[in-house]
Design an enzyme around this catalytic site. Structure first.
Site, PDB file in Angstrom:
ATOM      1  CE  LYS A  23     -13.724   1.706   1.284  1.00 10.63           C
ATOM      2  NZ  LYS A  23     -12.327   1.348   0.996  1.00 10.63           N
ATOM      3  CG  ASN A  24     -10.459   0.699  -2.597  1.00  7.47           C
ATOM      4  OD1 ASN A  24     -11.023   1.192  -1.625  1.00  7.47           O
ATOM      5  ND2 ASN A  24      -9.977  -0.534  -2.600  1.00  7.47           N
ATOM      6  NE  ARG A  97      -4.576   2.343   5.745  1.00 11.29           N
ATOM      7  CZ  ARG A  97      -3.759   2.489   6.775  1.00 11.29           C
ATOM      8  NH1 ARG A  97      -4.214   2.452   8.004  1.00 11.29           N
ATOM      9  NH2 ARG A  97      -2.469   2.673   6.566  1.00 11.29           N
ATOM     10  CB  CYS A 121     -10.373  -3.043   7.495  1.00 11.41           C
ATOM     11  SG  CYS A 121     -11.884  -2.540   6.679  1.00 11.41           S
ATOM     12  CG  ASP A 311      -9.916  -5.383  -0.791  1.00 11.61           C
ATOM     13  OD1 ASP A 311      -8.688  -5.519  -0.900  1.00 11.61           O
ATOM     14  OD2 ASP A 311     -10.427  -4.449  -0.160  1.00 11.61           O
ATOM     15  CB  VAL A 333      -2.171  -8.173  -0.043  1.00  9.88           C
ATOM     16  CG1 VAL A 333      -2.190  -6.651   0.004  1.00  9.88           C
ATOM     17  CG2 VAL A 333      -1.988  -8.660  -1.478  1.00  9.88           C
TER      18      VAL A 333
HETATM   19  C1  UD1 Z   1      -5.730  -0.269  -0.677  1.00  6.51           C
HETATM   20  C2  UD1 Z   1      -7.218  -0.503  -0.690  1.00  6.51           C
HETATM   21  C3  UD1 Z   1      -7.565  -1.833  -0.048  1.00  6.51           C
HETATM   22  C4  UD1 Z   1      -6.776  -2.974  -0.689  1.00  6.51           C
HETATM   23  C5  UD1 Z   1      -5.281  -2.643  -0.733  1.00  6.51           C
HETATM   24  C6  UD1 Z   1      -4.501  -3.682  -1.524  1.00  6.51           C
HETATM   25  C7  UD1 Z   1      -8.086   1.728  -0.590  1.00  6.51           C
HETATM   26  C8  UD1 Z   1      -8.821   2.771   0.201  1.00  6.51           C
HETATM   27  N1  UD1 Z   1      -7.852   0.565   0.034  1.00  6.51           N
HETATM   28  O1  UD1 Z   1      -5.350  -0.161   0.690  1.00  6.51           O
HETATM   29  O2  UD1 Z   1      -8.966  -2.066  -0.212  1.00  6.51           O
HETATM   30  O3  UD1 Z   1      -6.952  -4.147   0.066  1.00  6.51           O
HETATM   31  O4  UD1 Z   1      -5.068  -1.364  -1.335  1.00  6.51           O
HETATM   32  O5  UD1 Z   1      -5.019  -3.816  -2.806  1.00  6.51           O
HETATM   33  O6  UD1 Z   1      -7.754   1.932  -1.752  1.00  6.51           O
HETATM   34  N2  UD1 Z   1       2.467  -1.158   3.434  1.00  6.51           N
HETATM   35  C9  UD1 Z   1       3.634  -0.876   4.135  1.00  6.51           C
HETATM   36  N3  UD1 Z   1       3.990   0.441   4.299  1.00  6.51           N
HETATM   37  C10 UD1 Z   1       3.255   1.464   3.788  1.00  6.51           C
HETATM   38  C11 UD1 Z   1       2.087   1.174   3.059  1.00  6.51           C
HETATM   39  C12 UD1 Z   1       1.713  -0.154   2.895  1.00  6.51           C
HETATM   40  O7  UD1 Z   1       4.297  -1.793   4.620  1.00  6.51           O
HETATM   41  O8  UD1 Z   1       3.654   2.639   3.965  1.00  6.51           O
HETATM   42  C13 UD1 Z   1       2.029  -2.564   3.278  1.00  6.51           C
HETATM   43  C14 UD1 Z   1       0.713  -2.840   4.044  1.00  6.51           C
HETATM   44  O9  UD1 Z   1       0.929  -3.090   5.404  1.00  6.51           O
HETATM   45  C15 UD1 Z   1       0.161  -4.036   3.302  1.00  6.51           C
HETATM   46  C16 UD1 Z   1       0.627  -3.782   1.872  1.00  6.51           C
HETATM   47  O10 UD1 Z   1       1.683  -2.836   1.927  1.00  6.51           O
HETATM   48  O11 UD1 Z   1       0.755  -5.233   3.775  1.00  6.51           O
HETATM   49  C17 UD1 Z   1      -0.459  -3.292   0.950  1.00  6.51           C
HETATM   50  O12 UD1 Z   1      -0.980  -2.075   1.441  1.00  6.51           O
HETATM   51  P1  UD1 Z   1      -1.506  -0.954   0.451  1.00  6.51           P
HETATM   52  O13 UD1 Z   1      -1.471  -1.450  -0.943  1.00  6.51           O
HETATM   53  O14 UD1 Z   1      -0.824   0.319   0.772  1.00  6.51           O
HETATM   54  O15 UD1 Z   1      -3.034  -0.842   0.907  1.00  6.51           O
HETATM   55  P2  UD1 Z   1      -3.918   0.454   1.067  1.00  6.51           P
HETATM   56  O16 UD1 Z   1      -3.552   1.489   0.067  1.00  6.51           O
HETATM   57  O17 UD1 Z   1      -3.990   0.842   2.513  1.00  6.51           O
END
Ligand code: UD1
Length: 439
Positions: A23-24, A97, A121, A311, A333
Site C-alpha cells: 500500500k505504501n 495522506r 490515521c 506499523d 516514530v
Molecule cells: C508513512 C507510512 C506509514 C508509516 C510512516 C513511518 C504511507 C502512506 N504511510 O507515513 O504507514 O507509519 O511512513 O514509516 O506511506 N513529520 C513531521 N513533519 C512532516 C512530516 C512528518 O514532523 O512534514 C513527522 C511525523 O509527525 C511523524 C514522523 O515525521 O512523527 C514520521 O512521519 P512520516 O515518515 O512522514 O510518515 P508518513 O509518510 O505520513
C-alpha cells in the site's frame, strides 16, 4: 466507518494467504505516473481503498486510469492531464495522506495544484511542515484555502538543498517526486530509506530520472527535462505480511504468507524469532508459526528503516500479551500510537503506558513532550471477547487479531477502515479457518 464483524475467537489461525503490492508504495508509484509523458503500467496492485482514492484523484486530473482488479494491473495514461474541478478534489478530503504527494508532479505538469485537507490515521499530529518547506524551497507559492491548499509555480521549479529534522517517509517522497523534473541538482540529507521509497526510486529511474543514494541517508537528484512512463511490479506489502505473522503468533497458529519477502522483513524476523516464533523462508513466501510452549518477553524500539517499523508494532503487541514476563515497546516514530491498547486492556491484557522513554532517550522526540509513547506489557494474560471499535488502520487490524485470539465472542465495529490497507481480509480470514459473521 461502517461494518461489524462478530468473531468467535480462541482458535489457531492456520493456512495460506497471499500478499500483493505494498500500500505504501503502490499509491506513490501511481502519483509518479503523472510525471511521465507516456503511459505507465503498474502490476501486483492490491484491491484496497487507498488505490481507489489515488485512481479517482488521477482521473480528476484528466489521467486515463484502467484498473484490471483481477490481474492486479493499473494502466495510467497522463497525456490528457489538466486541472481538476475543486469539487472532485474536495470530496477526497480527510480520506488519505497521499494527495499531498500530488504537489510536485502537478506543479511540473500544470504550474499549479489544489490539494484537499489530508486524512490518514489519527496517531499523532502528523504535520506537513517538511513538505511545505521543501515545496517553497523548490520555488512553489503555497496558500491555505478553506477546503485545502493552493500551490503555484511562477516558473520552473529549481533544485535545492535540504536536511530533514527527522527521516520522514512522506517528505522524502515529496522531495524525490518534485526534484526529478526541477532544474539543476537537489540534495536531500537526513532522508528516509524505506524499501517502498527505494522501489519508488527504481520507478523514477525507469522513467528517466537520475537519483543517487549515498550511505549517509543523502539523496542527490539531477533534474531532467522530461520523463516517460514505466512498467513495474510492486514490492510486496511487508506491513501486511507482519500483521498476519502477528496473527499466527497471537492465536497459536501457522500462517504461510505467499508473496512475503525476507529482505523487507529482516528486522521483524529477528524479533519474531527472539520472542519464540518460528519462520521458514521459501521461494514463494514465508511461513510463520507458533511452535507451542511459552513465548518470551522482549524489548522493542520502533524506528525508521532499517529498524523495527512502527506499523509492525500493533499486531506484535497483541502477540506479546501472550509472552511470559514484561515486554517493553518504545515508540519513537509517532507520539500517539498506543490508543489501540485501551481495547486490549478491556479484553484482559495488562498494558501500562508511560510518558518516559523506555529506550534511547537521546534521539527520541517525545520523551520530554508528555506523550504516552512507551508501553509495558505483562504476560501471559488470557484474552476474552469484548465489543470493540476499530480506531485506525493498523490498530484496527490488531483488534481483529486480539478478537481472534480471545476466548468467546467479540464484536468488532468500524471494520470498513481495515479495507484501506488490507486486501480481501475477510476472504483471508476464511482461508485461515476463522469463525466470524458479518453484521
Ligand atoms: C508513512 C507510512 C506509514 C508509516 C510512516 C513511518 C504511507 C502512506 N504511510 O507515513 O504507514 O507509519 O511512513 O514509516 O506511506 N513529520 C513531521 N513533519 C512532516 C512530516 C512528518 O514532523 O512534514 C513527522 C511525523 O509527525 C511523524 C514522523 O515525521 O512523527 C514520521 O512521519 P512520516 O515518515 O512522514 O510518515 P508518513 O509518510 O505520513
Amino acid at each position: 466507518m461502517s461494518g461489524v464483524l462478530e468473531i468467535e475467537g480462541g482458535r489457531p489461525l492456520a493456512g495460506e494467504i497471499t500478499v500483493r503490492g505494498a500500500k505504501n508504495f503502490v499509491s506513490k508509484a501511481m502519483v509518479a505516473a503523472l510525471l511521465g509523458e507516456s503511459p505507465s503500467v503498474l502490476s501486483n496492485v492490491p484491491k484496497i481503498r487507498d488505490v481507489e482514492i489515488v485512481a479517482d484523484l488521477l482521473r480528476a486530473h484528466g489521467v486515463f486510469v484502467d484498473h484490471d482488479q483481477a490481474a492486479g494491473t493499473i494502466t495510467m495514461n497522463p497525456s490528457g492531464v489538466g486541472a481538476a474541478k475543486s469539487a472532485d478534489i474536495i470530496t477526497h478530503a480527510g480520506s488519505s495522506r497521499i494527495p499531498i504527494l500530488f504537489c510536485g508532479p502537478l506543479l511540473h505538469r500544470l504550474g499549479e495544484a489544489f490539494i484537499p485537507d489530508l486524512g490518514g490515521c489519527n496517531i499523532g499530529g502528523r504535520p506537513i511542515d517538511f513538505h511545505l518547506e521543501a515545496l517553497r524551497r523548490f520555488g512553489a507559492e503555497v496558500a491555505k484555502e478553506p477546503d485545502g491548499m493552493r500551490l503555484r509555480a511562477p516558473k520552473r521549479l529549481q533544485g535545492m538543498q535540504m536536511e530533514l529534522e527527522f527521516p520522514s517517509v512522506g517528505a522524502t517522497e515529496q522531495l524525490l517526486l518534485t526534484a526529478v523534473l526541477a532544474e539543476g541538482i537537489t540534495e536531500l540529507r537526513g532522508a528516509a530509506v524505506e524499501p517502498e521509497i527505494l522501489d519508488l526510486v527504481a520507478v523514477l529511474q525507469q522513467m528517466g530520472a537520475i537519483i543517487t543514494l549515498e550511505t549517509d541517508r543523502t539523496y542527490r537528484i539531477e533534474g531532467v527535462e522530461s520523463l516517460r512512463g514505466y512498467r513495474h511490479f510492486a514490492l510486496p506489502d511487508r506491513i501486511e505480511a507482519a500483521s498476519w505473522a502477528g496473527a499466527a503468533l497471537a492465536t497459536g497458529g501457522d500462517i504461510t504468507v505467499l508473496g512475503a519477502r525476507q529482505l523487507d522483513l529482516t528486522a521483524y524476523l529477528n524479533y519474531f524469532r527472539k520472542v519464540g516464533g518460528r519462520f521458514d523462508v521459501t521461494d514463494h513466501g514465508i511461513r510463520f508459526w507458533h511452535p507451542g510452549g511459552e513465548l518470551r518477553s522482549i524489548v522493542v524500539e520502533t524506528a525508521v528503516h532499517p529498524g523495527f517499523m512502527t506499523d509492525w508494532q500493533q499486531p506484535f503487541v497483541v502477540a506479546l500479551t501472550q509472552a511470559t514476563g514484561l515486554s517493553i515497546i518504545h515508540e519513537t516514530v509517532y507520539e500517539k500510537r498506543f490508543g489501540f491498547t485501551k481495547a486490549l486492556r478491556r479484553m484482559g491484557a495488562q498494558i501500562q503506558l508511560y510518558r518516559e522513554c523506555l529506550g534511547s532517550e537521546r534521539w527520541c522526540r517525545f520523551g520530554r513532550r508528555n506523550y504516552e509513547h512507551s508501553a509495558v506489557i505483562s504476560g501471559p494474560t488470557p484474552l476474552h471477547g469484548a465489543d470493540i471499535r476499530v480506531p485506525d488502520l493498523r490498530g484496527g487490524f490488531s483488534h481483529l487479531i486480539a478478537a481472534l485470539a480471545a476466548e468467546g465472542r467479540s464484536s468488532v465495529s468500524g471494520i470498513g477502515l481495515i479495507d484501506r490497507g488490507y486486501e480481501h481480509f475477510t476472504d483471508k480470514l476464511d482461508s485461515l479457518g476463522a469463525r466470524y459473521w458479518r453484521r
